[in-house]
Design an enzyme around this catalytic site. Sequence first.
Site: not given
Ligand code: GRF
Length: 216
Positions: A104, A120
């Site tokens: 963003l 994260h």
């Molecule tokens: C997760 O591992 C999240 O931490 C990262 O991207 C992934 C998304 O997974 N930022 P989902 O789309 O929620 O299954």
Amino acid sequence: MRDKEVVIPRIRGKARLVVLVSGSGTNLQAIINAVDKGSLRAEIKAVVADRKCYAVERALKRGIPAYIVERGALSRESHEREILKIIRLADPHLIVLAGYMLLLSKSFVKKFRYKIINIHPALLPAFPGTHGYEDAWEYGVKVSGCTVHFVDEEMDHGPIIIQKPLLVREDDTLESFKKRGLRNEHIAFPKAIKMFIEGRLVIKGRRVAITGKAGR
Ligand code: GRF
């Protein structure tokens, strides 16, 4: 100069959430499930994706308005302007980045200071960026986990709300490590959102204090 304390107020009634996604949406699903179970006093007003993805289907299946705003040839500003229109209509208390893959802009973040949180898939500040699991695995860590944090102007950087560690097992493969990691995320993320909604977070500089007791 001493850091000013920012107290996140308790939200009365149902919290309005907007969730931004780019992928399979398992975190979105965890949030939906927490809402449906009644453990999150919230309503997901809109899901916004920057690409076609399974997360959008999950939202629609649950009857949540979902929008795909593709970046395509748009500048970052114009793209965010489109997303902002949806966000303004939803008037959210909190914007949740659940696997949203675009960074963003500073001006977007500024508009919603301490109203955007991200998950994260590593213990920040280790392994920022888009390949948290892969990078941690390649590095050979014995402990990893996930971090839920407020979003600030820098990538994967804002004040940390929750970190949930995960031990790497001797028999792990990258796939099994990731799989358990995601399950770990699905616990941490709704928990952090709940703390936000219940007004339990106090931010002082980089430190987020958690106050009071969790509601039911
Ligand atoms: C997760 O591992 C999240 O931490 C990262 O991207 C992934 C998304 O997974 N930022 P989902 O789309 O929620 O299954």
